[in-house]
Design a protein around this motif. Structure first.
Motif, PDB file in Angstrom:
ATOM      1  N   GLN A 100      -7.039   4.812  -5.730  1.00 57.85           N
ATOM      2  CA  GLN A 100      -8.295   5.434  -5.259  1.00 57.85           C
ATOM      3  C   GLN A 100      -7.848   6.917  -4.709  1.00 57.85           C
ATOM      4  OE1 GLN A 100     -10.374   3.191  -2.361  1.00 57.85           O
ATOM      5  NE2 GLN A 100     -12.005   4.413  -2.337  1.00 57.85           N
TER       6      GLN A 100
ATOM      7  N   TYR B  65      -9.487  -0.204 -10.805  1.00 63.38           N
ATOM      8  CA  TYR B  65      -8.848  -1.537 -10.608  1.00 63.38           C
ATOM      9  C   TYR B  65      -8.416  -2.109 -11.724  1.00 63.38           C
ATOM     10  CZ  TYR B  65      -7.808  -5.953  -8.542  1.00 63.38           C
ATOM     11  OH  TYR B  65      -7.303  -7.213  -8.174  1.00 63.38           O
TER      12      TYR B  65
ATOM     13  N   ASP C 281      -2.008  -5.838  -5.278  1.00 59.82           N
ATOM     14  CA  ASP C 281      -2.259  -7.243  -4.787  1.00 59.82           C
ATOM     15  C   ASP C 281      -1.793  -8.222  -5.728  1.00 59.82           C
ATOM     16  OD1 ASP C 281      -4.864  -8.366  -6.558  1.00 59.82           O
ATOM     17  OD2 ASP C 281      -5.116  -6.174  -5.979  1.00 59.82           O
TER      18      ASP C 281
ATOM     19  N   GLN D 295      -9.432  -8.439 -14.890  1.00 57.58           N
ATOM     20  CA  GLN D 295     -10.466  -7.256 -14.414  1.00 57.58           C
ATOM     21  C   GLN D 295      -9.655  -6.034 -14.781  1.00 57.58           C
ATOM     22  OE1 GLN D 295     -12.793  -7.828 -10.768  1.00 57.58           O
ATOM     23  NE2 GLN D 295     -11.219  -8.762 -10.070  1.00 57.58           N
TER      24      GLN D 295
ATOM     25  N   GLN E  91      -6.453  -5.875 -13.041  1.00 59.63           N
ATOM     26  CA  GLN E  91      -6.068  -7.337 -12.620  1.00 59.63           C
ATOM     27  C   GLN E  91      -5.549  -8.101 -13.840  1.00 59.63           C
ATOM     28  OE1 GLN E  91      -8.395 -10.166 -11.094  1.00 59.63           O
ATOM     29  NE2 GLN E  91      -7.221 -10.350  -9.111  1.00 59.63           N
TER      30      GLN E  91
ATOM     31  N   LYS F 288     -12.691   5.001  -7.650  1.00 62.70           N
ATOM     32  CA  LYS F 288     -11.571   3.932  -7.803  1.00 62.70           C
ATOM     33  C   LYS F 288     -11.327   3.431  -8.875  1.00 62.70           C
ATOM     34  CE  LYS F 288     -12.734  -0.046  -5.622  1.00 62.70           C
ATOM     35  NZ  LYS F 288     -13.033  -1.042  -4.685  1.00 62.70           N
TER      36      LYS F 288
ATOM     37  N   GLY G 236      -2.667  -7.556  -9.351  1.00 59.47           N
ATOM     38  CA  GLY G 236      -3.715  -6.341  -9.386  1.00 59.47           C
ATOM     39  C   GLY G 236      -3.317  -5.102  -8.561  1.00 59.47           C
ATOM     40  N   ALA G 237      -3.999  -3.913  -9.165  1.00 66.57           N
ATOM     41  CA  ALA G 237      -3.501  -2.596  -8.666  1.00 66.57           C
ATOM     42  C   ALA G 237      -4.901  -1.749  -8.389  1.00 66.57           C
ATOM     43  CB  ALA G 237      -2.634  -2.066  -9.515  1.00 66.57           C
ATOM     44  N   THR G 238      -5.244  -1.296  -7.332  1.00 67.07           N
ATOM     45  CA  THR G 238      -6.208  -0.441  -7.107  1.00 67.07           C
ATOM     46  C   THR G 238      -5.742   1.022  -6.716  1.00 67.07           C
ATOM     47  OG1 THR G 238      -7.446  -2.341  -5.701  1.00 67.07           O
ATOM     48  CG2 THR G 238      -8.203   0.071  -5.461  1.00 67.07           C
TER      49      THR G 238
ATOM     50  N   SER H  84       0.756  -1.199   0.043  1.00 69.56           N
ATOM     51  CA  SER H  84       0.036   0.020   0.034  1.00 69.56           C
ATOM     52  C   SER H  84       0.919   1.324  -0.039  1.00 69.56           C
ATOM     53  CB  SER H  84      -0.889   0.015   1.266  1.00 69.56           C
ATOM     54  OG  SER H  84      -1.652   1.272   1.331  1.00 69.56           O
TER      55      SER H  84
ATOM     56  N   GLN I 104     -15.202  -7.205 -14.678  1.00 71.02           N
ATOM     57  CA  GLN I 104     -15.420  -7.360 -13.194  1.00 71.02           C
ATOM     58  C   GLN I 104     -15.971  -8.712 -12.967  1.00 71.02           C
ATOM     59  OE1 GLN I 104     -18.979  -4.963 -12.212  1.00 71.02           O
ATOM     60  NE2 GLN I 104     -18.359  -4.079 -13.837  1.00 71.02           N
TER      61      GLN I 104
ATOM     62  N   LYS J  97     -20.399   0.837 -11.483  1.00 75.85           N
ATOM     63  CA  LYS J  97     -19.345   0.218 -11.713  1.00 75.85           C
ATOM     64  C   LYS J  97     -19.199  -0.225 -13.143  1.00 75.85           C
ATOM     65  CE  LYS J  97     -17.091  -2.849  -8.879  1.00 75.85           C
ATOM     66  NZ  LYS J  97     -16.952  -4.157  -8.334  1.00 75.85           N
TER      67      LYS J  97
END
Length: 494
Positions: free
Chosen positions: A92, A100, A52, A132, A102, A98, A88-90, A43, A152, A148
């Protein structure tokens, strides 16, 4: 000068002192997360960027899972390794926005089967691809509407009709638009979505070795409304109305040896409506329950057990249903906290192959591995399935579960369908129509061990005892022997 941080002290169960001249707000938050055990090394920038990753390995051994014939050693009687990596990467930047993304790389290693997904139960290779990628706009705490958009997962209920199929090495995602309305005060939320299932590209063994971008199937439209409420005390109540319009029977995967597979069901335009109830954990003492009922109507190509599509090429009227109910009791104060559970699942089959109506329940996009035996021999389609389970927790890091299943066909005028609800185990010929409906029983033993946060081991063994249906449909190639499945799986997640 020293500054006392009370939150960190309470979290750690001790007193923490740091030099106030050296402490920034970001450092203070990081210290609090670390003392709470929630510090994430992936993070960054106060949680505005979070990475992640997951690595999963599963060694599988299968015997007689397809031909039920111990005298024949075929490609499906094998031991092989499944490997899957996700990254993955978020991002925000604010509380209401947000994004995301992946990626996933999936491999089937040292298998006798051709490298073609879905054919003979193979999972094949899918070189690193976009799993995703979506943007989510809104904050339910401030505004009840959240949207969204993008690639996904869709997961509803316990995944009997809509799930991410995570047991499978490839999994399942959709290119979708989803609008959620959430009213926390009234304990209610509702989703409206429109989606196209993502197809694993490369329909033959030679096509599946290189990189080809996975695209959604625009000939397969899936849309619906799904609502959930906790208005009824001590339970969650769900309602749904789903629509699926699949314009053809594609895609067709082939292994180059004449074996093919169609993993996404037949041509159809159907509506599914239903309801599901589930008890809130811990509100009924040791008791728990769940039940679901679904009804379908519309039209489909039908008769997958014979011709594909049906010989006339015309659509049939479609009317079908499915039900499930389960309940259990957990002895919370007893050693190992045993839970004993009972479950019954049924789904209609097509009882008259000569009329203009198909009554075989269409299972949509489920995660069937969780419900109808670990060998994946059955779907929520043309089946009666009573089962019993015993779950134990010998240690806080260990779980043990033993499940027993019995299987009958709803009607032997329809086929026996595997877990993908498309492939059939035996041809629907005269012998199958005259056979006893009892297919067999299955025992599944599963042991889980989580020694560290983010590290989980899972091992299982399953044995299928062949029933009268297999004996009546036995041929020189297709036998009536028992089948076995064993696996060891390790998952590392950050």
């Amino acid at each position: 000068m020293k500054l006392f941080l009370p939150t960190s002290a309470l979290l750690a169960g001790s007193v923490l002192f740091v030099d106030s001249a050296e402490v920034t707000e970001a450092q203070r938050l990081k210290l609090e997360h670390k003392m709470a055990g929630t510090d994430n090394p992936l993070s960054f920038d106060n949680g505005k960027l979070v990475l992640d990753l997951q690595e999963r390995l599963r060694l599988e051994l299968r015997a007689n899972n397809f031909d039920f014939n111990s005298a024949h050693k075929v490609a499906t009687d094998d031991t092989f390794l499944l490997q899957r990596f996700r990254l993955g990467a978020t991002v925000q930047p604010t509380g209401w926005l947000k994004a995301y993304v992946q990626g996933q790389d999936a491999r089937e290693i040292d298998s006798k089967r051709r490298n073609a997904p879905f054919v003979l139960g193979a999972e094949g290779d899918d070189p690193f691809d976009l799993r995703q990628g979506y943007v989510e706009v809104g904050n339910a705490a401030e505004c009840p509407l959240v949207v969204k958009i993008g690639r996904q997962e869709l997961v509803y209920g316990d995944e009997r009709l809509i799930g991410n199929f995570d047991w499978n090495n490839l999994g399942r995602t959709f290119d979708a638009v989803k609008l959620r309305y959430e009213d926390s005060a009234r304990k209610f939320w509702a989703d409206a979505f429109a989606a196209h299932v993502v197809t694993i590209e490369g329909f033959g063994p030679s096509e599946n070795t290189g990189w080809r971008f996975n695209q959604s199937n625009w000939d397969d439209t899936f849309a619906g409304l799904y609502a959930s409420t906790r208005w009824v005390p001590k339970q969650t109540t769900d309602f749904y109305f789903l629509y699926r319009n699949k314009n053809n029977n594609n895609p067709l995967y082939s292994d180059g040896l004449g074996n093919g597979a169609r993993p996404y069901d037949i041509k159809q335009e159907i509506y599914t409506t239903g309801t599901r109830v589930k008890s809130t954990p811990g509100t009924l003492g040791g008791f728990d329950y769940e039940a679901e009922a679904a009804y379908q109507f519309g039209r489909d190509a039908g008769r997958i057990g014979a011709a594909y599509p049906n010989a006339s090429g015309k659509s049939l009227g479609h009317e079908a249903f499915a039900l499930e109910a389960r309940g259990g009791y957990t002895w919370e104060e007893a050693p190992w906290k045993p839970r004993l559970g009972l479950e019954y699942s049924l789904a209609s089959g097509d009882s008259d192959r000569n009329d203009s109506k198909d009554e075989s329940f269409l299972n949509l996009f489920p995660t069937n591995h969780k419900f109808y035996g670990s060998l994946d021999l059955f779907a929520w389609k043309n089946v009666h399935n009573p089962s019993v389970s015993l779950k134990l927790a010998p240690h806080e890091t260990v779980s043990v579960q033993l499940d027993g299943h019995a299987f009958w066909l709803y009607t032997n005028e329809d086929a026996w369908y595997r877990a993908n609800a498309v492939a059939t185990v035996r041809p629907l010929d005269t012998a199958a129509r005259n056979a006893d409906k009892f297919v067999g029983t299955e025992l599944d033993l599963t042991v889980g061990y989580t020694p560290l946060k983010g590290l989980k081991f899972l091992a299982g063994y399953s044995h299928f005892f062949a029933g009268d249906y297999l004996t009546a449909t036995r041929t020189a190639v297709a036998g009536d022997d028992d089948a076995d499945f064993a696996y060891v799986q390790a998952t590392l997640s950050f």
